[in-house]
Design an enzyme around this catalytic site. Sequence first.
Site, PDB file in Angstrom:
ATOM      1  N   SER A 191       2.294   7.759  -5.733  1.00  0.00           N
ATOM      2  CA  SER A 191       3.000   7.445  -4.497  1.00  0.00           C
ATOM      3  C   SER A 191       4.368   8.129  -4.467  1.00  0.00           C
ATOM      4  CB  SER A 191       3.111   5.927  -4.339  1.00  0.00           C
ATOM      5  OG  SER A 191       3.495   5.577  -3.036  1.00  0.00           O
ATOM      6  N   ASP A 348      -5.630   4.728   3.266  1.00  0.00           N
ATOM      7  CA  ASP A 348      -4.273   5.078   2.868  1.00  0.00           C
ATOM      8  C   ASP A 348      -3.655   6.026   3.896  1.00  0.00           C
ATOM      9  OD1 ASP A 348      -1.917   5.698   1.561  1.00  0.00           O
ATOM     10  OD2 ASP A 348      -2.861   6.719  -0.137  1.00  0.00           O
ATOM     11  N   HIS A 378      -4.341   2.422  -0.985  1.00  0.00           N
ATOM     12  CA  HIS A 378      -3.090   2.895  -1.567  1.00  0.00           C
ATOM     13  C   HIS A 378      -2.565   1.907  -2.615  1.00  0.00           C
ATOM     14  CE1 HIS A 378       0.597   5.251  -1.755  1.00  0.00           C
ATOM     15  NE2 HIS A 378       1.215   4.095  -1.920  1.00  0.00           N
TER      16      HIS A 378
END
Length: 408
Positions: A191, A348, A378
Amino acid sequence: MKSAVVLLAGLCAFTAYYVYLPLPSTVSEPWRLMLLDASFRIAQQTCNLGHYLGLGHHLRLLNFIIGTFDKLNPQQAERVKITDTQFDGVEVRLYRPHAKEEKTLWRSVVYIHGGGWALSSTRGSFYNNLCSIMAESLDAVVISIEYRLVPDFHFPVQFNDVLRATRYFMRPEVLAQYSVDPSRIAISGDSAGGNLAAAVCQEMSQDQNETNRFKLQALVYPVLQAFDFNTPSYQQNEVTPVLPRFVMVKFWIDYFNGNYEFAPSMVVNNHTSLDVSQTNSFRDHVDWTSLVSARFRKNYKPVMPSTGKVEILQDIPSLLDVHAAPLLAKKEVLRFQPKTYILTCEIDVLRDDGIMYAKRLEEAGVEVTVDHFEDCFHGCMIFTIWPTNFSAGIRTRDSYIKWLSENL
């Protein structure tokens, strides 16, 4: 009694309404994901209220809640040697396998944790568990970097922290100190950590004074651009669990210490409208109509306003800084990147960031592996321990470690 039953039924109905979220039929463990998302939303809304009441910044409050919850998770028994130290003034945690009888050099992974540049820690159970398993499974030295967080620090502090610690580790004398093979080092992150890993990898690849280079980079659902918040994955997953679009936009604004009043305009791409001339040189770099395959584009249409708010980029020029948005880098920079792994999830908003970066790297001549999971969401890779132990987390983690093991 009758009133109590009615009240209970109403409470149950309200709870079900709050928790339920339409999800694709492919998603694994949908109700557990809904409960996780509901927990996140409750925490975020509570922290937003606390912010409004003057109890503290909402991200600082949220990090406190995450840290408190994190203490409920069991820390894994130390399969590897764990050491906390500093690299050039930046806090890091080292994970080292137990020594072999024969004296050989270790391979290594520099890891940067996610959390919107604002949340989580190398010392928390989620990332401590991940890095311990990586070090043991890969028989490698893992360096997890504790960069400073928003809201106390803003871009480019996080980038500079990771760059400084990584450069220190890559010095020949430091690698020798930890018995690391200089030809077998990867940089990785998930991320926002994937964002920092990609940006640092680009920066170091251009530095002629660097003695050692990364053999690999491995990016897990990375966030790579703030140019277009209407890619197919942003449109498809606008209200997706864990990371809805508006929350991601606010993370970007917090990263740059910008004005929240810009968020609604940024959601509809007013910050990169056609009348904002400084964006024109970057449009090809994020043109998902050519960089994303038809399988992912589906029937979604580009959102490209003819007029917007030029004051957004005037106030937050870092939105176009390649150190913050690695997808905007020129092809001349991308061609120096190492062999790359990019893990993406269908559920996501950031799916297309990873897919576009993979395509641009391939066009620059870099060997890329895209590992896509249709039923995953995610953040799932860190959710492998109770009470957030998802099968999606275990599968993505194992696939990621397998690629590293085979290529590092």
